[in-house]
Scaffold this motif. Structure first.
Motif, PDB file in Angstrom:
ATOM      1  N   VAL A 270       0.824  -1.216   0.000  1.00 44.16           N
ATOM      2  CA  VAL A 270       0.000   0.000   0.000  1.00 44.16           C
ATOM      3  C   VAL A 270       0.864   1.274   0.000  1.00 44.16           C
ATOM      4  CG1 VAL A 270      -0.340   0.033   2.521  1.00 44.16           C
ATOM      5  CG2 VAL A 270      -2.005   1.151   1.047  1.00 44.16           C
ATOM      6  N   ALA A 271       2.060   1.195   0.595  1.00 40.98           N
ATOM      7  CA  ALA A 271       2.888   2.410   0.697  1.00 40.98           C
ATOM      8  C   ALA A 271       3.772   2.620  -0.524  1.00 40.98           C
ATOM      9  CB  ALA A 271       3.736   2.343   1.961  1.00 40.98           C
ATOM     10  N   GLU A 272       3.697   1.713  -1.485  1.00 38.84           N
ATOM     11  CA  GLU A 272       4.628   1.822  -2.625  1.00 38.84           C
ATOM     12  C   GLU A 272       4.019   2.583  -3.796  1.00 38.84           C
ATOM     13  OE1 GLU A 272       6.005  -2.124  -3.560  1.00 38.84           O
ATOM     14  OE2 GLU A 272       6.487  -2.433  -1.431  1.00 38.84           O
ATOM     15  N   LEU A 273       4.804   3.544  -4.309  1.00 37.76           N
ATOM     16  CA  LEU A 273       4.412   4.295  -5.509  1.00 37.76           C
ATOM     17  C   LEU A 273       5.675   4.552  -6.321  1.00 37.76           C
ATOM     18  CD1 LEU A 273       2.035   7.152  -4.250  1.00 37.76           C
ATOM     19  CD2 LEU A 273       1.392   5.302  -5.798  1.00 37.76           C
ATOM     20  N   THR A 274       5.595   4.376  -7.618  1.00 39.64           N
ATOM     21  CA  THR A 274       6.763   4.671  -8.460  1.00 39.64           C
ATOM     22  C   THR A 274       6.806   6.186  -8.697  1.00 39.64           C
ATOM     23  OG1 THR A 274       5.507   4.525 -10.506  1.00 39.64           O
ATOM     24  CG2 THR A 274       6.459   2.466  -9.675  1.00 39.64           C
ATOM     25  N   PRO A 275       7.967   6.711  -9.123  1.00 37.19           N
ATOM     26  CA  PRO A 275       8.034   8.160  -9.428  1.00 37.19           C
ATOM     27  C   PRO A 275       7.009   8.545 -10.497  1.00 37.19           C
ATOM     28  CG  PRO A 275      10.234   7.197  -9.384  1.00 37.19           C
ATOM     29  CD  PRO A 275       9.281   6.056  -9.243  1.00 37.19           C
ATOM     30  N   GLU A 276       6.762   7.651 -11.471  1.00 41.05           N
ATOM     31  CA  GLU A 276       5.775   7.958 -12.533  1.00 41.05           C
ATOM     32  C   GLU A 276       4.370   8.055 -11.919  1.00 41.05           C
ATOM     33  OE1 GLU A 276       7.951   5.302 -12.776  1.00 41.05           O
ATOM     34  OE2 GLU A 276       9.360   6.505 -13.979  1.00 41.05           O
TER      35      GLU A 276
END
Ligand code: SF4
Ligand code: SF4
Length: 376
Positions: A270-276
């Motif tokens: 849930v806490a992961e997001l890519t720069p894009e």
């Protein structure tokens, strides 16, 4: 369910908290008590360990319903939060009466997390005049309160000052990807965390504005994402990605909403997001800020209006009108559902609502624009 450490409080709490400002309502506007209790207990059964209420929510019925929901062993499973509505307090005696009334409504001996409600410059001045903090410390010494914090709706500058006004154990701020520079904002989140406070987030979905009906221009942006996600998923992930966030309160009003929130906040990534993905969320935020004219959260602090106007509902119709390219069905719905004598054109321009709105919205201007747009 994902859990995080609550700084200073020395507890592990669920990343999702149960808010009770938007409980399910029946047609007559009263809370659907049975459904509400099932939702609250369903949240706790799914691992939620934090529940939040306030003296004023749902015409003062939220505390009573929450008290009922927390029977049968549920009280022991959660941290219970409640707040002092300083704007209603006449004098110190009255403040004490409100506090004991809250314990009675909740049917409990102790409130774990107690907040000064909706702090703004004037509210804090009044709290000091009434010696609120000495009273809360007395209650803490007597075991009626465990931890003291504040919820906040004013500028970042005042938030920074508030953090040094008292040895707070925690604070609660409004934050979502649209409001990142509004009120305390991301800057305030980081500052509070730096000072060692747990930070509770309210309005993570902006009162459902980020999820209920996605305007076509926003949908087109979400469609560009490599992984398809629901609007709620994007909004929660944006917050979960910030380690300074302790937990997010969501005012859940239906079982499907609860199920979706549990699914999202139980996911390991849930806490992961890519720069894009982060820049896509920024694009969506810019687009929403361009489309939505009045950033109302639906909190109803402005109510009741002396003319009986349902202010957040009118603002919602008007925002939809702006966001959905003047769609005639929005106008038709407004005309059908807004009662004669209680429409935007009936506003008295008394500005009572503007003095109470934590978002500092120019409601009277919005009422004029809405009445021009809808013709009544
Ligand atoms: S300004 Fe208009 S909408 Fe606001 S409280 Fe007065 S009558 Fe109601
Ligand atoms: S106008 Fe302001 S006080 Fe009223 S519901 Fe909207 S945000 Fe809340």
């Amino acid at each position: 369910m994902q859990y995080r450490k609550f700084n200073k409080i020395n507890e592990r709490v669920s990343l999702l908290g149960m808010g009770t400002m938007r409980l399910p309502e029946k047609e007559d506007g009263d809370v659907d008590e049975r459904e509400a209790i099932e939702i609250i207990r369903g949240a706790i059964d799914s691992g939620v360990t934090y529940v939040d209420t306030a003296y004023t929510y749902h015409n003062s019925t939220s505390e009573v319903i929450l008290g009922k929901a927390l029977k049968d062993g549920y009280r022991e499973k959660v941290l219970l939060a409640d707040k002092m509505p300083i704007w209603l307090v006449r004098d110190e005696q009255h403040m004490e009466e409100i506090f004991y009334e809250q314990l009675e409504r909740l049917d409990t001996d102790c409130i774990d997390m107690y907040l000064v409600h909706s702090v703004e410059v004037d509210i804090w001045e009044r709290a000091k005049e009434l010696n609120l903090m000495s009273f809360l410390e007395r209650m803490k010494a007597q075991g009626r309160i465990k931890h003291i914090g504040f919820s906040f709706h004013d500028s970042y500058e005042f938030f920074a000052k508030m953090l040094d006004e008292y040895p707070w154990e925690f604070c609660q701020i409004q934050l979502n990807y649209m409001d990142k520079n509004h009120q305390a904002g991301v800057k305030g989140l980081k500052l509070a965390a730096q000072k060692g406070l747990g930070v509770i987030i309210m309005e993570p979905l902006k009162g459902g504005r980020l999820t209920d009906a996605v305007p076509p221009a926003v949908k087109a942006l979400w469609d560009k994402a490599e992984i398809s996600r629901t609007p709620a998923e994007w909004a929660f992930k944006w917050l979960a990605n910030k380690p300074e966030v302790t937990l997010m309160l969501s005012g859940m009003s239906s079982k499907p909403q609860l199920e979706e929130n549990i699914r999202i906040l139980s996911s390991e990534d849930v806490a992961e997001l890519t720069p894009e993905e982060k820049s896509l969320i920024d694009e969506v935020s810019d687009e929403y800020n361009r489309l939505i004219r009045y950033s109302c959260t639906g909190c109803k602090y402005c109510m009741p209006c002396p003319k009986g106007l349902e202010i957040p509902r009118i603002l919602r119709y008007y925002n939809d009108w702006c966001a959905y390219e003047q769609n005639p069905s929005t106008k038709a719905e407004y005309i059908t559902w807004m009662e004669e004598g209680k429409r935007a054109s009936d506003c008295l321009d008394c500005k009572k609502c503007e003095r109470l709105c934590p978002q500092h919205l120019h409601v009277t201007k919005a009422m004029k624009e809405a009445s021009e747009a809808f013709g009544i």
